[in-house]
Design an enzyme around this catalytic site. Sequence first.
Site, PDB file in Angstrom:
ATOM      1  N   GLY A 292       0.839  -1.190   0.000  1.00 25.53           N
ATOM      2  CA  GLY A 292       0.000   0.000   0.000  1.00 25.53           C
ATOM      3  C   GLY A 292       0.874   1.239   0.000  1.00 25.53           C
ATOM      4  O   GLY A 292       0.608   2.199  -0.713  1.00 25.53           O
ATOM      5  N   ALA A 293       1.928   1.207   0.817  1.00 25.42           N
ATOM      6  CA  ALA A 293       2.849   2.338   0.926  1.00 25.42           C
ATOM      7  C   ALA A 293       4.087   1.898   1.690  1.00 25.42           C
ATOM      8  O   ALA A 293       4.122   0.799   2.243  1.00 25.42           O
ATOM      9  CB  ALA A 293       2.174   3.496   1.663  1.00 25.42           C
ATOM     10  N   MET A 294       5.112   2.754   1.696  1.00 26.95           N
ATOM     11  CA  MET A 294       6.349   2.449   2.422  1.00 26.95           C
ATOM     12  C   MET A 294       6.859   3.711   3.100  1.00 26.95           C
ATOM     13  O   MET A 294       6.947   4.768   2.481  1.00 26.95           O
ATOM     14  CB  MET A 294       7.402   1.890   1.438  1.00 26.95           C
ATOM     15  CG  MET A 294       8.760   1.635   2.068  1.00 26.95           C
ATOM     16  SD  MET A 294       8.698   0.329   3.336  1.00 26.95           S
ATOM     17  CE  MET A 294      10.078   0.837   4.369  1.00 26.95           C
ATOM     18  N   GLU A 295       7.251   3.526   4.362  1.00 27.53           N
ATOM     19  CA  GLU A 295       7.536   4.662   5.237  1.00 27.53           C
ATOM     20  C   GLU A 295       8.972   5.167   5.173  1.00 27.53           C
ATOM     21  O   GLU A 295       9.542   5.548   6.199  1.00 27.53           O
ATOM     22  CB  GLU A 295       7.214   4.255   6.679  1.00 27.53           C
ATOM     23  CG  GLU A 295       8.167   3.186   7.283  1.00 27.53           C
ATOM     24  CD  GLU A 295       7.743   1.740   7.065  1.00 27.53           C
ATOM     25  OE1 GLU A 295       6.923   1.493   6.152  1.00 27.53           O
ATOM     26  OE2 GLU A 295       8.229   0.874   7.796  1.00 27.53           O
ATOM     27  N   ASN A 296       9.607   5.208   4.003  1.00 28.16           N
ATOM     28  CA  ASN A 296      10.978   5.719   3.910  1.00 28.16           C
ATOM     29  C   ASN A 296      11.088   7.041   4.677  1.00 28.16           C
ATOM     30  O   ASN A 296      10.229   7.910   4.540  1.00 28.16           O
ATOM     31  CB  ASN A 296      11.348   5.949   2.456  1.00 28.16           C
ATOM     32  CG  ASN A 296      10.936   4.795   1.581  1.00 28.16           C
ATOM     33  OD1 ASN A 296      11.403   3.680   1.755  1.00 28.16           O
ATOM     34  ND2 ASN A 296      10.012   5.034   0.653  1.00 28.16           N
ATOM     35  N   HIS A 326      -0.908   5.952   8.887  1.00 37.81           N
ATOM     36  CA  HIS A 326      -0.102   4.762   9.198  1.00 37.81           C
ATOM     37  C   HIS A 326       1.373   5.036   8.893  1.00 37.81           C
ATOM     38  O   HIS A 326       2.250   4.817   9.734  1.00 37.81           O
ATOM     39  CB  HIS A 326      -0.641   3.583   8.373  1.00 37.81           C
ATOM     40  CG  HIS A 326       0.148   2.322   8.459  1.00 37.81           C
ATOM     41  ND1 HIS A 326      -0.363   1.156   8.996  1.00 37.81           N
ATOM     42  CD2 HIS A 326       1.409   2.014   8.065  1.00 37.81           C
ATOM     43  CE1 HIS A 326       0.551   0.202   8.921  1.00 37.81           C
ATOM     44  NE2 HIS A 326       1.642   0.695   8.350  1.00 37.81           N
ATOM     45  N   GLU A 327       1.640   5.528   7.684  1.00 40.05           N
ATOM     46  CA  GLU A 327       3.043   5.746   7.304  1.00 40.05           C
ATOM     47  C   GLU A 327       3.676   6.830   8.172  1.00 40.05           C
ATOM     48  O   GLU A 327       4.845   6.727   8.542  1.00 40.05           O
ATOM     49  CB  GLU A 327       3.144   6.116   5.819  1.00 40.05           C
ATOM     50  CG  GLU A 327       2.535   5.083   4.861  1.00 40.05           C
ATOM     51  CD  GLU A 327       3.002   3.664   5.090  1.00 40.05           C
ATOM     52  OE1 GLU A 327       4.182   3.457   5.431  1.00 40.05           O
ATOM     53  OE2 GLU A 327       2.175   2.730   4.947  1.00 40.05           O
ATOM     54  N   HIS A 330       4.935   5.599  11.409  1.00 40.48           N
ATOM     55  CA  HIS A 330       6.225   4.910  11.297  1.00 40.48           C
ATOM     56  C   HIS A 330       7.415   5.851  11.490  1.00 40.48           C
ATOM     57  O   HIS A 330       8.516   5.397  11.796  1.00 40.48           O
ATOM     58  CB  HIS A 330       6.363   4.280   9.909  1.00 40.48           C
ATOM     59  CG  HIS A 330       5.753   2.926   9.764  1.00 40.48           C
ATOM     60  ND1 HIS A 330       6.021   1.877  10.629  1.00 40.48           N
ATOM     61  CD2 HIS A 330       4.909   2.423   8.828  1.00 40.48           C
ATOM     62  CE1 HIS A 330       5.352   0.803  10.220  1.00 40.48           C
ATOM     63  NE2 HIS A 330       4.670   1.110   9.137  1.00 40.48           N
ATOM     64  N   GLU A 349       4.732  -2.444  12.638  1.00 38.86           N
ATOM     65  CA  GLU A 349       3.450  -2.527  11.932  1.00 38.86           C
ATOM     66  C   GLU A 349       2.227  -2.471  12.839  1.00 38.86           C
ATOM     67  O   GLU A 349       1.236  -1.841  12.498  1.00 38.86           O
ATOM     68  CB  GLU A 349       3.412  -3.777  11.052  1.00 38.86           C
ATOM     69  CG  GLU A 349       4.461  -3.771   9.940  1.00 38.86           C
ATOM     70  CD  GLU A 349       4.446  -2.505   9.081  1.00 38.86           C
ATOM     71  OE1 GLU A 349       3.445  -1.773   9.103  1.00 38.86           O
ATOM     72  OE2 GLU A 349       5.461  -2.251   8.404  1.00 38.86           O
TER      73      GLU A 349
HETATM   74 ZN   LIG Z   1       3.504  -0.133   7.986  1.00 36.32          ZN
END
Ligand SMILES: [Zn+2]
Length: 878
Positions: A292-296, A326-327, A330, A349
Amino acid sequence: MGPAALTTDTTPAIVARATDGLGTASIIGAYARSVPSLTREEAAERADLLVVREYDIDLDVTGAADTTHFGSTVRIQFSCRRPGATTFVELKEATGVEAVLNGRRLDPASLVDNRLPLPGLAAENELVVRASMAYSNTGEGLHRFTDPGDGAVYLYGQSFLDDAQRIFACFDQADLKAPVTMAVSAPPGWEVAANGPATRTANGRWEFAPTPPIPPYLVSLLAGAYHVRADEHDGIPLRLFCRRSLAAHLDKDLQEIFDVTRACFDRYHEMFGVRYPFGKYDQAFVPEFNAGAMENAGLVTFRDEYVFRSSVTVAERQERAQVIAHEMAHMWFGNLVTMRWWDDLWLNESFAEYMGYRVVAEVTQFHGAWTEFAVGRKGWGYAADQRPSTHPVAPESVPDAGLALLNFDGISYAKGAAVLRQLAEWIGDEAFLAGLRHHFTRHAYGNATLDDLLTSLGTATSRDLRGWADAWLRRAEVNTLRPHVTRDADGRYASVTVEQTAPPAHPTLRPHRLGIGVYSGGSLRHRVLVDLDPAVDAGRTAVAELAGVEAGELLLVNDGDLAYAKIRLDEPDRAGLPRILPSIVDPLARALLWSSVLDSVRDAEVPVGELVALCAAALPAETELATFRDVVTATVRAVDQYCPPEAQAAARGALARAGLAAMVRAEPGSERQLAAARGYVACAGEDDASQLRGWLDDSSPPPGLRMDEELRWHVLLRLAALGHVDEAEIDAEYERDRSAQGAEHAATCRAARPDPAAKADVWRAIIEDGSLSNRIALALASGFWQPNQGELTRPYVSRYFEQMPGLAARRTPAVVFDVARTAFPAYSVEPETLAAAERLLSTPDVSPTLHRVVVDLADELRRALAARRLGAGHAAAG
Ligand SMILES: [Zn+2]
């Protein structure tokens, strides 16, 4: 990371056309060799040996002629605690490697698989590695994508989980964090972004400020013809990126996305007591993204289906807000304080998931977030928790990084979040947040474990956290809560007892704090908060507060949804559900009732026919659009798998009529009308084909319903599966919507047609064509099996089990995971299919990813067989 969307409505369809190669032709088609994954022991040993001081990364993506490789140079400064020792650095898919350690040239031939040995370390070391690295088209490493609409090129980096080493040589583990400085040479006119703030030096040259210490898995970059929008909030520069072809759609939603972003920042600052640590905050919507997405750190990447190009409902906008929240969570949970190893993935998570739902419900317009959680999201968690592969939220040990990928499931997300919600309730929210603030302060820029978290929470509460963690975090499976009710002659409850049962293989009863609601006439009449403490009552809790209370039409255990447990109803209440459910005003209570019936069907306690009857009675009145969507999705799947073939058409017909009834009730042009229309299309059978054809031809669309790109594809797919669409029509639709999503939808439609030659071509492409991008492969697989095509696809059942091990050996983990799951013959509910799955599982050397997929889907087949037996029993009895 945010998992891929769970519902079929929002799961992107795939593919550039397999034959025209758009988006794929320029990408290397080499199958990825599987390389050894870093083990927990190796990581611990290396963390003990090294302190990494700095990464200095210089990438060259200018190569106009070279669309397959980019230049990568990294200088790593690091200390060694035992001079003279040897370790290794990782890099994957690299050629032309030159490596110099402390001025000494290393033999490039010593690079075996993905490991380059570093012998004779000094106390202080400098390693320089220069290489030509391969672009990917599978969303792993540096992904390269050509937009089929306008030919523009886009790159983005995905380093998670151990793919940073596809972009630059590194010590690829979470507990070796270091500041990262990056520079990128790109074609003039491109936009480039990375984790730190940028300075554009010469035309095409970009230099980025050093980041705070981060692990390699959080390193990312973007480069390409990206469209950019900027804003600022509370001293934080904000930017949004997307492909140019999506610019107008992003701009339309700019305000909403920035509003959610701002509100989340404010709330997190208030709760966490530590300011956002990474300076600027970029959010980029990127193509062909796996998750869905990535928290870089400082540069979050999202699948670009979250830029809505067609009409959506509040359910999709709420989901996007939840992923944004959510991201952002993180940035603290994972990025500021990072897990030491993947066994504590839940520290990332579960917290991000919990905070995402909580904050969206608290501070954005999407107050219904927890209602969506109760049906779709928790359903995902309950299902995962009852499969053979179930694991604790916090496993004691994850042996290697490759296996960690398999834990990105409903347990690490949904169950973990539900358990944290229960924890906040059990120790009190103030204590919960005070413990978290202690945790952030104590471990900022470092790493932490479950034990560290419990120590921090322990500073704020006297509750027995270790005992709680043992029951909730260290043990797998979900328990069931069932009320036992007696009524007196005056219509009052004489006694109410809640019985907790655990599955025999995991016989742990757990403490719960939860609500019990008494409903009559659609409204809550009485509510009590009770503690279930198996240490005191051995799993049978008498609810004394309800004795003498006027009995309602419904007694709902877990009212308010604080608990993580399967909920059952008192028998008379369940029998009355078709009447009671639509009358209930509280959307969360309705969600819990839907969820209870869905998992009772899954457990073969209730025949699927009862679920269909409930849908017929209650779906047209369901106003919560996420609930409507998730119930339709789960019910259609239940019908296709749990109904015997001869009963499926009638069941689908009943669902389709419920969808039409919901459309009739909806305002023309409203989101509710759209949700109902999608539901109707998903259920539609042969009898509905001419109606759908009228929608598509614009000859008889429902008044007010906008037949935009996504809805047209949705209809076309259903018609294709029913056999009413030929290749030429799919081609024509793709001409009409020549876009990335259009290409994927076209591939799915082609795969869905009941045409023997087309099926053969599609299957061959899925199995043999290593040049297919992640999304095209997934699109083809997701169309291939259709419940009404059993005879036609029968030969492919055995082929799946024969050919999937080969695919698992050739393709990369992300592709294997998606394709093995999606191409599984889930509608072939036969003992022979189950036997074939069991034979595959018993062969030696099955890849862990394939093993996980098959062991779980075989269990789903087992459930389907049980549900069909139950249905047959009821039919015989009735
Ligand atoms: Zn996550």
